[in-house]
Enzyme design. Structure first.
Site, PDB file in Angstrom:
ATOM      1  N   HIS A  17      32.218 -28.624  11.591  1.00 51.14           N
ATOM      2  CA  HIS A  17      31.854 -27.714  12.680  1.00 51.14           C
ATOM      3  C   HIS A  17      31.392 -28.109  14.139  1.00 51.14           C
ATOM      4  CE1 HIS A  17      30.530 -25.446   8.812  1.00 51.14           C
ATOM      5  NE2 HIS A  17      31.500 -25.038   9.118  1.00 51.14           N
ATOM      6  N   LYS A  41      31.584 -14.805   0.675  1.00 48.25           N
ATOM      7  CA  LYS A  41      30.823 -15.740   0.427  1.00 48.25           C
ATOM      8  C   LYS A  41      29.239 -15.350   0.329  1.00 48.25           C
ATOM      9  CE  LYS A  41      33.611 -19.634   2.486  1.00 48.25           C
ATOM     10  NZ  LYS A  41      33.417 -20.079   3.559  1.00 48.25           N
ATOM     11  N   ARG A  92      41.653 -27.058   8.757  1.00 53.20           N
ATOM     12  CA  ARG A  92      41.817 -28.376   8.123  1.00 53.20           C
ATOM     13  C   ARG A  92      43.087 -28.755   7.344  1.00 53.20           C
ATOM     14  NH1 ARG A  92      36.130 -26.587   5.366  1.00 53.20           N
ATOM     15  NH2 ARG A  92      37.030 -24.775   5.580  1.00 53.20           N
ATOM     16  N   SER A 130      31.078 -26.979   4.136  1.00 57.19           N
ATOM     17  CA  SER A 130      29.644 -26.847   3.670  1.00 57.19           C
ATOM     18  C   SER A 130      29.724 -26.788   2.099  1.00 57.19           C
ATOM     19  CB  SER A 130      29.418 -25.575   4.275  1.00 57.19           C
ATOM     20  OG  SER A 130      29.383 -25.193   5.524  1.00 57.19           O
TER      21      SER A 130
END
Ligand code: ADP
Length: 165
Positions: A17, A41, A92, A130
């Protein structure tokens, strides 16, 4: 004055990040890092929104044109309010692409001015998320390469405590 938005859950912020935020800060006049709630989430967050904001503020202290905020509404609406020229997202792998592309198109539909810019993740951060940080720390592993050094102790302490409870 060109303002961009770096949105995310940041539960917790990782080196991946931070790399996207730092690179955005070099390209634009102002970067608004915004802590949001990802619908999928929302029940899995370990850190509260206030804590996530605080962690981000600490590790972006040296970046003068970066501000951290929390927002609970639609990203497109936030972009409109802030008159942002774009939302910057890190990509990513191919697996990120489908979801991010869908969000980019939805945001554009909701607010015509909401452009999305994708930055390729740094090669050294491609695998980092994360969730990975939470998993490794939960089993007592070393996360010092995954999170900003100034946050290591605090993140570790919290994740180990959560894993024990
Ligand atoms: P969300 O829960 O909304 O997906 P995240 O906090 O997981 O938010 O991620 C926020 C943004 O940061 C996303 O655009 C994501 O692609 C990007 N990102 C996450 N990890 C990395 C990484 N290791 N390298 C580059 N970008 C990343």
């Amino acid at each position: 004055m060109k303002t961009v938005i770096c949105p995310g859950s940041f539960d917790p912020v990782t080196m991946g990040h931070l790399d996207i935020i730092r690179r955005s800060a070099k390209m634009f006049d102002k970067v608004l890092v915004v802590v949001m709630t990802n619908y999928h989430k929302r029940n899995t967050y370990v850190f509260s929104a206030d804590e996530r904001v605080d962690l981000l503020k600490r590790c972006t202290r040296d970046m003068e044109n970066v501000e951290v905020e929390q927002y609970d509404g639609l990203l497109a609406e936030y972009a409109r309010q802030k008159n942002a020229v774009a939302v910057v997202k890190g990509l990513r792998a191919v697996s990120d692409f489908e979801y991010e592309f869908q969000m980019a198109l939805a945001n554009k539909k909701l607010y015509e001015g909401a452009e999305t810019i994708f930055l390729a993740a740094g090669a050294e951060h491609m695998y980092l998320s994360s969730s990975l940080v939470k998993q490794v720390a939960g089993f007592g592993g070393d996360i010092s390469h995954f999170v900003p050094e100034c946050l290591l102790e605090r993140i570790n302490e919290r994740l180990c405590r959560t894993a024990r409870s």
